[in-house]
Each structure stands twice: as structure tokens, then as C-alpha cells.
Design a protein around this motif. Structure first.
Motif: not given
Length: 381
Positions: A55-56, A67-70, A346-350
Motif C-alpha cells: 500500500t505504501i 517510500v522512505h519519505f513516510f 536523495l537518501n537524507e532529504i527523502r
């Protein structure tokens, strides 16, 4: 067990934030994802169950966030007034879109600010009253002059107001606003930087007035309470005050007032070329200074309408559009000096690379990671 631990960190507020930033209701998002509205509402509440990975992924795709923004913690942020230079047609939805965009601009800015040294904040707050009381227009004229004095601007035309505000510690970004009936917005909280979001759909001269209007809010209204701002009568006055500040800041009475001597369009066009402000704003400033009367202003407006110049004026294509540079140069320095890789950013700001590139005024795909494992070297400009 590992998957459960991962999904136990789901941040419901991030779902609300991303949904509102994309202008979707819970019902609209649910339809696009293929689940019930009740499920979306449940996911947006803390102390409720988290969505499954599948779902995510679907939500992430619809809202165009990773996805990792959430799973990124919310940066502490107390309630603040978001000032909108908006048309009457602006909706609650459009205001939420831009309020959340301002939050993302703040997050991107804080990320870069932690790695580099940003300009010190040098924007004065002249009105510090605990409750809103209208400020006299003559007082506002004096405040605009004081800001010019504090910044060493003299009384002539300002060459680039976007770069000026960035040098004074504000963070400026641009975004297309054409479908949202909003020209610009800003916010400034205690112990934080001023953040300004401008439309990139406007002409250069009108955009200069927009940012001067937002500066007026920062100078005059930064201590305003949300409840006071939401009062309709207060809002009308607040907008008039910011407009008056913008006029006085861009077109000082002591210098501009001596240069305007006729209402002919040829003369107004020559003033526009020098001051880089729209003909309409120049004419209205002349009314404020009692150089023109209301009838002369109406006559000018009618002439502009006859020539089809109310929206697109002469010199609009000649006056250069002022682009923000602070965040652009910051991220170029971060990448070029190997402080962080593109993938790190990108990984850190998400946020997706397109979002960060738009906020920081970077070239399209600038943050797309290069070939893995290969070392790139850059020349510092």
C-alpha cells in the motif's frame, strides 16, 4: 520482525503533508490507490495501524514521493502564519498545497544550511506588537525607507530584489502557480529564516512586486497570530499594508516621486525600464503620492486595456527574470566539493530528485545519481 520494526516508524503526518501538497482529499487519494477512504483516514492518525508495504508503494507512486519519505521524522515546527498574495479565487486546497511546499523548502534549506554557511539573517521586524493593530501608511513608508537604509540601497532602482533578499538571509524558491490563484507566499518564524515561494508564471516586473509584497509581510507582520490573520477584516488590511510597503520599497517617494511628471504611456514605459516595475504599479504609486488623481489612474488603465496591455505590457520580455541562486549554489557546492554524493542528498532529504531540483532551481536531473562505483571529479566554479 525486521519488517514490522521498519513499518512501526511510519509517520502519519507525512502522509497528510504529501497528500495536501499534491492537492488531494483523502477520498481522491483512496480512489487513486485503490483502497477505502476510511483506510487513508486511519493511516493518517497517530496510534493507528500502518499501511502494508504494498500500500505504501502505491501511495508513494500516486503522491510522487519516495517510500522512505513516510519514515522521516517531522522537523519540529510550531504553528505559523503563511502569508498568501492570493486572488479571491484561491481555495483552501491551493493554500494547503503551498503551505506544505514552504515546509519542504524549509527542510531542503535546513539540510544545506547544516553543511554550509548561509548568509546571516538581516531582515528587520519593525512591528512587534502582541496583537494586530493597523499600521499607518505613512509609518509604513518610513519603515520601507529604513529597510533601504539598513541594507545600504540608497533611493534608486533595485537591480535584483531576489538576490538582495537571499543575501539578507531569506530563502527564495519558485513554483508554477497558474492553476492555484496564488501569486506568492511566505512565512517567518522566530529563530528561523524567512521562506518565500514565488510564482514562475508571472512577468519579471510583476514578480518583483510580489517579492516586495512578501518582504512587507516579513517586516510588518511576522509576529501576527494565525487567528488574527484568519480574520477577514484583518486580512484585507494586512494585504493593503504589504502592498503599500512594496510600493514604497520599490519606488521611494523622494526619488521616484521626482521622476514622474506626466501620465503619458511613453513616459510610464520609460519609468518601467528604469525601475523594473509594471506600468500599473507605477501609475498606482503616483496616486499614492498624490501626483496622479483617481481619474488619471482610470484613464491610464483604460488606455492599457485598449492596447491589450493589462496582462502583457511593453518591456515584459526585455526585463530579465530574477532567479533564486542561494540553494542552487549551495547544492552545487555540496556535490562539487564531495561533501555529499547525489545519492546521499536523495537518501537524507527523502524527496524525489525533481522536487529538490525545482526547490533549489537546479537543472533537471542534476541530482540523479551517476554510474555507481565510478568516482567523478568536479571543478569549483
Amino acid at each position: 520482525m525486521e519488517a514490522n520494526n521498519r513499518f512501526s516508524k511510519f509517520i502519519p503526518e507525512r502522509l497528510v503533508e504529501a497528500r495536501e501538497a499534491r492537492g488531494l482529499t483523502a477520498a481522491e487519494l483512496a480512489k487513486d490507490v485503490g483502497i477505502s477512504q476510511q483506510a487513508i483516514s486511519k493511516f493518517e492518525k497517530r496510534d493507528s495501524s500502518s499501511p502494508s508495504f504494498e500500500t505504501i508503494e502505491k501511495i508513494s507512486s500516486v503522491l510522487n514521493v519516495p517510500v522512505h519519505f513516510f519514515y522521516k521524522d517531522i522537523i519540529p515546527f510550531e504553528e505559523s502564519v503563511v502569508f498568501y498574495r492570493s486572488k479571491s479565487a484561491a481555495t483552501v486546497k491551493s493554500k494547503k498545497i503551498h503551505a506544505n511546499k514552504l515546509k519542504w523548502i524549509r527542510e531542503v534549506s535546513l539540510y544545506a544550511d547544516a553543511l554550509l554557511v548561509f548568509p546571516k539573517i538581516n531582515v528587520p521586524r519593525f512591528v512587534t506588537r502582541e496583537s494586530f493593530i493597523p499600521t499607518d501608511f505613512e509609518e509604513i513608508e518610513e519603515m520601507a525607507n529604513k529597510v533601504r537604509e539598513q541594507w545600504g540601497l540608497g533611493r534608486g532602482p533595485i537591480s535584483n530584489i531576489v538576490l538582495l533578499l537571499e543575501k539578507m538571509g531569506a530563502v527564495v524558491a519558485r513554483s508554477p502557480f497558474s492553476t492555484h490563484s496564488i501569486d506568492a507566499c511566505s512565512m517567518w518564524k522566530p529563530l528561523d529564516r524567512p521562506y518565500i515561494l514565488l510564482s514562475n508564471d508571472k512577468t519579471a516586473s510583476r514578480s518583483r512586486f510580489d517579492i516586495a509584497h512578501e518582504l512587507g509581510h516579513l517586516v510588518l507582520h511576522s509576529y501576527l497570530k494565525v487567528s488574527e490573520f484568519n480574520n477577514k477584516e484583518n486580512y484585507k488590511r494586512i494585504e493593503k499594508e504589504a502592498n503599500r510597503f512594496a510600493s514604497a520599497f520599490l519606488l521611494p517617494s523622494t526619488s521616484f516621486g521626482r521622476e514622474i511628471f506626466t501620465s503619458s504611456l511613453d513616459h510610464l514605459i520609460s519609468l518601467k525600464e528604469r525601475w523594473k516595475v509594471s506600468i500599473n504599479a507605477i501609475a498606482y504609486r503616483a496616486v499614492q503620492l498624490e501626483i496622479f488623481n483617481e481619474y488619471q489612474y482610470i484613464y491610464i488603465k483604460n488606455n492599457l486595456a485598449k492596447k491589450d496591455w493589462l496582462i502583457k505590457e511593453p518591456l515584459d520580455e526585455k526585463i530579465p527574470f530574477e532567479e533564486p541562486l542561494l540553494l542552487k549554489q549551495a547544492f552545487e557546492a555540496i556535490i562539487n566539493n564531495n561533501i555529499k554524493t547525489r545519492q546521499d542528498v536523495l537518501n537524507e532529504i527523502r524527496l524525489h530528485h525533481e522536487e529538490i531540483e525545482a526547490i533549489a532551481n537546479l537543472e533537471n536531473n542534476y541530482l540523479v545519481p551517476k554510474e555507481p562505483g565510478k568516482v567523478f571529479t568536479f571543478k569549483i566554479k
